[in-house]
Design a protein around this motif. Structure first.
Motif, short mmCIF file in Angstrom:
data_model
loop_
_atom_site.label_atom_id
_atom_site.label_comp_id
_atom_site.label_asym_id
_atom_site.label_seq_id
_atom_site.Cartn_x
_atom_site.Cartn_y
_atom_site.Cartn_z
N GLU A 124 -37.70 32.72 8.03
CA GLU A 124 -37.65 31.33 8.73
C GLU A 124 -38.94 30.82 8.93
N LEU A 125 -39.50 30.03 8.26
CA LEU A 125 -40.75 29.52 8.51
C LEU A 125 -40.95 28.32 9.59
N LEU A 126 -41.74 28.33 10.45
CA LEU A 126 -41.98 27.37 11.66
C LEU A 126 -42.56 26.13 10.79
N PRO A 127 -42.35 24.72 11.16
CA PRO A 127 -42.70 23.76 10.37
C PRO A 127 -43.98 23.82 9.72
N VAL A 128 -43.84 23.16 8.40
CA VAL A 128 -45.06 23.09 7.60
C VAL A 128 -45.49 21.73 7.24
N ALA A 129 -44.65 20.94 7.78
CA ALA A 129 -45.08 19.25 7.64
C ALA A 129 -46.69 19.23 8.26
N GLN A 130 -47.39 18.12 7.39
CA GLN A 130 -48.85 18.03 7.71
C GLN A 130 -48.96 17.61 8.95
N PHE A 131 -49.77 18.06 10.03
CA PHE A 131 -50.12 17.93 11.30
C PHE A 131 -51.55 17.57 11.62
N SER A 132 -52.14 17.16 12.64
CA SER A 132 -53.36 16.81 13.03
C SER A 132 -54.05 18.09 13.29
N GLY A 133 -55.56 18.33 12.49
CA GLY A 133 -56.29 19.48 13.06
C GLY A 133 -55.74 20.58 11.99
N PHE A 134 -56.15 21.80 12.33
CA PHE A 134 -55.96 22.99 11.60
C PHE A 134 -54.88 23.99 12.28
N ARG A 135 -54.98 23.94 13.61
CA ARG A 135 -54.20 24.94 14.33
C ARG A 135 -53.01 24.24 14.88
N ASN A 136 -51.73 24.64 14.88
CA ASN A 136 -50.62 24.03 15.40
C ASN A 136 -49.36 24.71 15.07
N TRP A 137 -48.52 24.62 16.19
CA TRP A 137 -46.97 25.44 15.74
C TRP A 137 -46.32 24.63 14.82
N GLY A 138 -46.56 23.36 14.63
CA GLY A 138 -46.00 22.61 13.67
C GLY A 138 -45.07 21.57 14.00
N GLU A 143 -42.12 41.62 16.16
CA GLU A 143 -41.45 42.55 17.28
C GLU A 143 -40.97 43.86 16.36
N GLU A 144 -41.02 43.70 15.17
CA GLU A 144 -40.24 44.94 14.41
C GLU A 144 -41.27 46.38 14.45
N TYR A 145 -42.49 46.10 14.81
CA TYR A 145 -43.29 47.40 14.97
C TYR A 145 -44.02 47.33 16.58
N GLY A 146 -43.57 46.43 17.44
CA GLY A 146 -43.84 46.39 18.64
C GLY A 146 -45.34 45.78 18.91
N GLU A 147 -45.56 44.61 18.15
CA GLU A 147 -46.79 43.80 18.45
C GLU A 147 -46.83 43.59 19.89
N ARG A 148 -47.99 43.93 20.49
CA ARG A 148 -48.20 43.45 21.81
C ARG A 148 -49.40 42.44 21.87
N ASN A 149 -49.99 41.86 20.71
CA ASN A 149 -50.65 40.57 20.96
C ASN A 149 -50.05 39.47 21.32
N PRO A 150 -50.22 38.59 22.14
CA PRO A 150 -49.53 37.49 22.59
C PRO A 150 -49.18 36.57 21.47
N PHE A 151 -48.43 35.54 21.92
CA PHE A 151 -48.12 34.74 20.85
C PHE A 151 -48.32 33.14 22.01
N TYR A 152 -49.14 32.39 21.76
CA TYR A 152 -49.75 31.33 22.63
C TYR A 152 -49.04 30.02 21.93
N TYR A 153 -48.94 29.15 22.86
CA TYR A 153 -49.12 27.62 22.35
C TYR A 153 -50.38 27.16 21.93
N PHE A 154 -50.53 26.36 20.67
CA PHE A 154 -51.91 26.10 20.25
C PHE A 154 -51.90 24.67 19.60
N VAL A 155 -52.83 23.95 19.75
CA VAL A 155 -53.16 22.71 18.90
C VAL A 155 -54.70 22.65 18.61
N SER A 156 -55.14 21.85 17.73
CA SER A 156 -56.37 21.43 17.30
C SER A 156 -56.37 19.81 17.07
N HIS A 157 -56.08 19.10 17.73
CA HIS A 157 -56.03 17.70 17.61
C HIS A 157 -57.56 17.18 17.16
#
Length: 608
Positions: free
Chosen positions: A146-160, A432-446
């Protein structure tokens, strides 16, 4: 409602037909570059304007000029290679050599879903980066991404979820043809693709649609911007816009299903709700292609109307997420009681979530200060997608912590085991399947720095009531928020990662192949509590499984009597050294009348 294709389409004679809905305009001109054209478009009924043009090729940039004044990108643009403010690009989405003619989709009840964000799933942050990991996912046992949204957004970094061109695939990920390549490759490898789409709002930057027509309703509101107009003046054509979008993804991009973001923020009091119309359109497409397409809603209403059949007064969607399962298991595993976790934390609630998907099915919520939800009695288990983590539940935390960082390695294994023995469709969140410990933040780059500042300030306000005691949050607009959210991988070099990966692989194998676990039947199930311990009994015909789970985080060993007739053999023990545990202490075989000892933060699964 006029059913009309609204993105540029190549005709059989290689001309292109341009169509735009602009009821506010008195005149519309197509402005194209290479070749340079300025042509007045033809007015049609219901506010549409169209034009057939010769000499246009894929790659041509164009805009629409309204009333001889300002010009704007196409609201139904298929490509924005220069960003959200610049000209749209003509592409031929039918110019792709598909090799998936034999593909028929994965049945919903057999799906093992895996949610991923294209930009942070791989070092490349592209669809090509996802393709490179498909064999890894297939080896794990995942059969649906399941892909998070891929529709065009402003900037390079965004959840979608800030997309402003729903028909255009974000150029930073590779654009339309690369998405097609990903879907085609997935199908070759036996993997279905679900796409997250946003039909409740547009993002805040590069959003020019209001210059063309009445896309927004002033009657309602959402936390993310103006709600879309699905039931007021000119709403028929707004509905057509999004119905055509859904059809494009499934028909032209061969997407297997859509995850519908926050349907509770889609307001439609028409006689026929937009969700019902959407389900009807995909049913028609399914009849034409002889392939099923799935619609899965995200909703905080706990309302089965979305997934009930038309004959029962429902909208006819195929499934919806169960936040209650997540909240119940998270609160029990972490002892968190802030925010919406205030309503959760008892063993009985987890039992109810496993058995019925909804905990709040007409009950009063202290957090919401109201009664909400209705019964799932008449809905089958495969209509509910369950998870212990997802982008929202991790990324909307102040520090983006994953479950394993909030509990323990053993608890993370127990939670995973509980999800896979439950009678619903399981979904993993990437890493999750290997126990990733890196965080997952909310991010934008308007591109608008003031907008970035407002986003950062808004997040700080949100956290005051939930996580205000835990230091400063990372600025969502910082590159750090994006880079630290990327998966670390390196599984082969990390014994903990390896053991967790192999554990998940075993759980998925059991879920897919065991005659009881592979059927999401919530009726042939009993579950009892013993303190923070659970005994889950499921059956199909003469086959049975028993899962013993101990959520106690103290050094408390749970003693549970085995009251079933006949003998059972152990098929999984989370304490095994194979999974980096302390070692198995429970017997390989149990017989009626015996007492089973279950270690803290452990799950045992037995079968006849």
């Amino acid at each position: 409602m006029t059913e009309k294709t609204i993105f540029p389409t190549r005709l059989k004679n290689n001309d292109y037909k341009f169509t735009v809905w602009a009821p506010k305009a008195r005149s519309v001109r197509l402005l194209a570059e290479s070749p340079k054209l300025e042509i007045t478009m033809n007015k049609e009924e219901f506010g549409y304007w169209s034009l057939i043009v010769s000499g246009i090729d894929a790659g041509t940039r164009y805009r629409y000029e309204l009333d001889g004044n300002n010009s704007f990108p196409d609201p139904a643009s298929l490509s924005q290679p220069d960003g959200v403010h610049e000209a749209s690009e003509v592409i031929d989405i039918h110019d792709f050599e598909w090799t998936d003619d034999e593909w028929v989709n994965i049945p919903l009840d057999r799906m093992i879903q895996y949610e991923l964000h294209t930009g942070t799933f791989s070092a490349e942050g592209t669809f090509e980066g996802v393709i490179a990991r498909l064999d890894y996912l297939k080896n794990l046992g995942v059969n649906t991404i399941e892909l998070l949204p891929v529709a065009q957004f402003s900037g390079f970094r965004n959840w979608g979820y800030d997309g402003v061109y729903p028909f255009a695939v974000h150029d930073g990920y590779g654009g339309a043809k690369e998405l097609m390549k990903l879907v085609n490759t997935c199908h070759q490898k036996g993997i279905a693709v679900i796409l997250d789409v946003v039909y409740n709002h547009f993002g805040p930057e590069g959003n020019y649609v209001s210059n063309f027509g009445d896309y927004f309703s002033g009657k309602y509101s959402t936390p993310w911007g103006e709600p879309l107009n699905f039931d007021d003046t000119n709403s028929d054509e707004v509905k057509n816009y999004f119905l055509q979008n859904a059809l494009m993804w499934c028909r032209d991009f061969h997407i297997d299903g859509l995850r519908l973001d926050a349907v509770h923020a889609i307001y439609d009091f028409s006689a026929e709700h937009i969700m019902k119309q959407l389900a009807g359109k995909l049913d028609e497409l399914s009849q034409q292609t002889e392939k099923p397409y799935y619609l899965i809603a995200e909703s905080n209403l706990n309302d089965v109307r979305y997934i009930s059949s038309h004959s029962k007064g429902g909208y006819g969607l195929n499934g919806q997420w169960s936040d209650d399962f997540h909240h119940a298991i998270h609160a029990l595993a972490t002892n968190e009681t802030r925010g919406y976790y205030e309503d959760f934390g008892t063993p009985e609630q987890l039992s109810k979530a496993i058995k019925q998907a909804f905990v709040f099915d007409g009950l009063y919520s202290k957090y919401r200060k109201k009664t909400y939800g209705n019964s799932t009695k008449n809905n089958s288990g495969e209509q509910f997608v369950i998870f212990s983590q997802n982008h929202d539940q991790v990324g909307n935390r102040k520090h983006g912590e994953r479950l394993i960082s909030l509990s323990s390695f053993e608890m993370a294994k127990l939670v995973a085991g509980c999800m896979f023995v439950s009678p619903n469709v399981p979904m993993l969140f990437m890493g999750e399947e290997y126990g990733e410990r890196n965080p997952f933040y909310y991010f934008v780059s308007h591109l608008d720095e003031e907008l970035n500042r407002l986003v950062n300030e808004g997040r700080k306000e949100e956290f005051k009531t939930f996580f205000d005691d835990k230091g400063e949050a990372v600025n969502p607009a910082s590159e750090e928020a994006f880079e630290r959210s990327k998966l670390s991988w390196g599984i082969q070099k990390n014994p903990e990662y390896q053991s967790m990966y192999n554990y998940y692989k075993k759980l998925i194998e059991l879920r897919k192949n065991h005659p009881v676990l592979q059927v999401p039947d919530k009726d042939k199930l009993t579950i009892t509590e013993n303190g923070k311990g659970f005994t889950l009994h499921r059956w199909q015909g003469d086959r049975q499984i028993l899962a013993f789970m101990n959520f106690d985080q103290n050094d408390t060993e749970l003693e549970v009597p085995f009251n079933q007739s006949g003998n059972m053999d152990k098929i999984l023990d989370s304490t095994s050294t194979n999974w980096n545990g302390k070692g198995e202490t429970s017997p390989q075989k149990i017989i009626a009348g015996e007492t089973i000892k279950v270690a803290k933060e452990a799950i045992l699964i037995y079968s006849n």
